[in-house]
Design a protein around this motif. Structure first.
Motif, mmCIF file in Angstrom:
data_model
loop_
_atom_site.group_PDB
_atom_site.id
_atom_site.type_symbol
_atom_site.label_atom_id
_atom_site.label_comp_id
_atom_site.label_asym_id
_atom_site.label_seq_id
_atom_site.Cartn_x
_atom_site.Cartn_y
_atom_site.Cartn_z
ATOM 1 N N ALA A 157 1.509 -51.170 -61.627
ATOM 2 C CA ALA A 157 2.705 -50.320 -61.635
ATOM 3 C C ALA A 157 2.434 -49.017 -62.394
ATOM 4 C CB ALA A 157 3.874 -51.076 -62.263
ATOM 5 N N CYS A 217 5.043 -46.366 -60.963
ATOM 6 C CA CYS A 217 6.332 -46.929 -60.583
ATOM 7 C C CYS A 217 6.652 -48.120 -61.475
ATOM 8 C CB CYS A 217 6.308 -47.362 -59.110
ATOM 9 S SG CYS A 217 5.244 -48.778 -58.796
ATOM 10 N N GLY A 218 7.779 -48.751 -61.224
ATOM 11 C CA GLY A 218 8.147 -49.906 -62.020
ATOM 12 C C GLY A 218 7.514 -51.176 -61.484
ATOM 13 N N THR A 236 9.117 -52.605 -58.312
ATOM 14 C CA THR A 236 8.698 -51.957 -57.073
ATOM 15 C C THR A 236 7.317 -52.453 -56.648
ATOM 16 O OG1 THR A 236 9.935 -50.008 -57.729
ATOM 17 C CG2 THR A 236 8.332 -49.747 -55.964
ATOM 18 N N ALA A 294 10.716 -50.282 -49.831
ATOM 19 C CA ALA A 294 9.849 -49.394 -50.602
ATOM 20 C C ALA A 294 9.527 -48.191 -49.720
ATOM 21 C CB ALA A 294 8.564 -50.113 -51.009
ATOM 22 N N VAL A 339 5.349 -44.662 -52.155
ATOM 23 C CA VAL A 339 5.046 -45.576 -53.251
ATOM 24 C C VAL A 339 4.227 -46.759 -52.750
ATOM 25 C CG1 VAL A 339 7.089 -47.035 -53.078
ATOM 26 C CG2 VAL A 339 6.027 -46.635 -55.315
ATOM 27 N N ARG A 340 4.461 -47.087 -51.489
ATOM 28 C CA ARG A 340 3.735 -48.231 -50.923
ATOM 29 C C ARG A 340 2.230 -47.988 -50.948
ATOM 30 N NH1 ARG A 340 6.426 -50.002 -45.784
ATOM 31 N NH2 ARG A 340 7.910 -50.623 -47.367
ATOM 32 N N ARG A 379 0.639 -45.852 -52.776
ATOM 33 C CA ARG A 379 0.176 -45.717 -54.162
ATOM 34 C C ARG A 379 -0.041 -47.088 -54.789
ATOM 35 N NH1 ARG A 379 4.530 -42.344 -55.126
ATOM 36 N NH2 ARG A 379 5.004 -43.404 -57.093
ATOM 37 N N VAL A 380 0.912 -47.970 -54.561
ATOM 38 C CA VAL A 380 0.777 -49.316 -55.131
ATOM 39 C C VAL A 380 -0.414 -50.043 -54.520
ATOM 40 C CG1 VAL A 380 1.821 -51.608 -55.191
ATOM 41 C CG2 VAL A 380 3.186 -49.599 -55.783
#
Lengths: 360, 360
Positions: free
Chosen positions: B11, B16-17, B20, B31, B35-36, B38-39
């Motif tokens: 995270a 992000c948190g 997420t 999501a 961000v998807r 990135r995660v």
DNA sequence: TTGTATGCGTTATCAA
DNA sequence: TTGATAACGCATACAA
């Protein structure tokens, strides 16, 4: 009923804090005699037992060791696992066992799963340890690894026998009895470093003794399990008088096949196996074989791992001993060539003998 | 690196948190595309994998199934475990395997340990399931239990063969061939409900056919493993012409012993085993035996358990099929005797057994 | 000697 | 679409 009783319940029942209950039950700190009995009786009454999960999460140790073998149906590995269990008994560690069915991909999955379970250590027999991503992941992660059956590898410790040397001894004994044409029989030759090393040793010693290179036969599952198919393969060989099977099951199967061809063992074909499984002793013709102790191997692998877990840095132990077990499947060849009066149907001409014998 | 990488690290890396990150990696919620990626890249870069511990703590499900068998060195159980593994493959559940070495106390300890690990279910073959405190603990706790090898018991479901009926078939075949004096050979008779039920069926059918009660021989480990000792026992019997061994290993061992006495199988003694292990086929004199499929048994036990875990309430499945495997160890007795079947003070059957005898 | 509070890694809840 | 937070069961630092 369906309620899991936690240390919190025990504490409430005993009328104290969870920390006190924890200290009492773990004998890990001071506690007055009074609260001690209250906690202990409460725990007993409620049928409390610690949750390994909670403990693991807090201590980051699961007290679990992951173990991977190719198959449990093979008594050699089953015995090794028994040895591991035995060595672990009383250590507080428990075993998470998996098998790969000789599948290199399953191998890696299995290890990944074990790592996800945060096992404290790994005891492995793999299909292809040399280039396993999962094995690297373990190393990266700092999870101690102890191998079984594999020959020494890279930075890993392994409990093993010297397959090369053992196979040389077989060749030596064939030679001493007067055998000249030999064969080596293996299942999953390509995917087993054990088989490959055994062949290498056998081959090397044949060379050293001036024997022709052994015929290398790699069997499919189907061929190994169907005597008729195996018999056909036997018949197609160039009349070896002695055959070294990469494991005892193959050695037994090949006897069955030889019988189908009307060959007598050891008169027409001497056979030596590998592993020394117990059943070999009980056969009508006791099997000559290389006797190893998978149980001791597992034991050693486990002890090595326990050493690592204890913080010491053990060194690679020497190969475990093996011994040649004499058996009635091995004898001198029946007669000196050139004119071998075997009844069996087989095609070879004297010429084809030399030209066909090649290493694999 | 000794650093375990957690979802928190992912995270942070992804900016992000944790919630997420969890949603993305589990595909369990919305999501944004940004961000998807990135995660996902963060997870890959860091070599992240979920901690089964953390998951278990939060979901109170370990996705682990505990499995207890008497011994992995016995291929019958090893195969059953293979069957279990196979049935579980792809289900998300993993196996925690233990063995008791035929020790009833170890049995209970093992189950307790498995429960402490909060396994989601249990697949068990026990020494004494009838009165096991651990088994009760499991029931109390609401942990689903599926048995293997045991005959139907109390409130538990079990994958089994009808040992009683199978043993009757052996007696029937002995009778049909003209055998009159029979014997039953067992190891750990007292501690194995399988052995007891096999004897009971054998005994019942002998009675039903008007044969004398079979001689019951319970062997020690030492006797079973030492042909000389076993031979002495054989010699002390009242000349049975047919012997039913409670498992194939014993059947093989007893052949070895018979040979020591100069008896020929099946001329002087017919032998039938139980289990149908593969090796029996490969022997010089293929073993007549009751063929069962431990692998299918394990498979069924696992499927039953999976049903329970899925929330359904499966019913006791019917016994798995067995079949008589013909083999050269069984033939008609050599000659009729005048005093056939009813003379001679034979060693009496163990009287205490009568209480165990089920009706046919 | 005791109890409270914190953190371990994860997911679910809920408010933003 | 997000993220802070509670909760899971336990051990432990710290305060009382």
């Amino acid at each position: 009923m369906k309620t899991k009783v936690t240390i919190k319940d025990v504490a409430r029942e005993a009328g104290c804090g969870v920390a006190t209950a924890s200290r009492v039950l773990n004998k890990s700190g001071p506690a007055s005699a009074g609260v001690r009995v209250r906690v202990e009786t409460a725990a007993r009454d409620l049928g409390f037992s610690f949750s390994a999960i909670g403990r693991a999460l807090q201590s980051s140790r699961t007290m679990t060791i992951g173990c991977l073998v190719p198959s449990l149906a093979n008594p050699v590995f089953a015995e090794a696992v028994q040895g591991v269990q035995q060595a672990l008994a009383g250590s507080g560690y428990h075993l998470l066992i998996t098998s790969s069915n000789y599948d290199g991909a399953a191998d890696n999955d299995a290890i990944a799963t074990l790592l996800a379970r945060e096992v404290d250590g790994l005891i492995l027999t793999m299909v292809a340890p040399e280039e396993s991503p999962a094995l690297n992941a373990a190393r990266l992660r700092g999870t101690p690894v102890s191998l079984m059956f594999h020959d020494p590898l890279d930075g890993f410790l392994t409990a093993h026998v010297d397959n090369f040397a053992a196979a040389r001894e077989v060749a030596q004994r064939f030679w001493a009895l007067g055998h000249r044409r030999t064969a080596f029989l293996a299942l999953r030759f390509a995917s087993s470093d054990r088989s490959r090393n055994r062949y290498a040793g056998f081959h090397a010693e044949c060379r050293a003794r001036g024997l022709p290179d052994p015929a290398l036969i790699e069997l499919s599952e189907a061929e190994a399990n169907t005597p008729e198919l195996l018999a056909r393969i036997l018949a197609s060989l160039n009349g070896p008088t002695a055959l070294f099977a990469s494991n005892d099951f193959l050695a037994i199967a090949v006897q069955k096949a030889a019988r189908l061809l009307g060959w007598q063992v050891p008169r027409d074909l001497s056979i030596v196996g590998f592993d020394g499984i117990e059943i070999g002793r009980l056969l009508d013709i006791p099997l000559a074989t290389i006797e190893t102790s998978p149980e001791i191997m597992g034991h050693q692998a486990a002890r090595t791992l326990l050493d690592m877990l204890r913080g010491s840095t053990p060194v690679q132990p020497p190969p475990l001993p093996f011994s040649f077990r004499a058996g009635a499947t091995l004898a001198a060849p029946r007669a000196e060539r050139p004119d071998d009066g075997r009844v069996a149907p087989r095609p070879p001409s004297v010429h084809s003998l030399k030209s066909h014998l090649k290493q694999g």
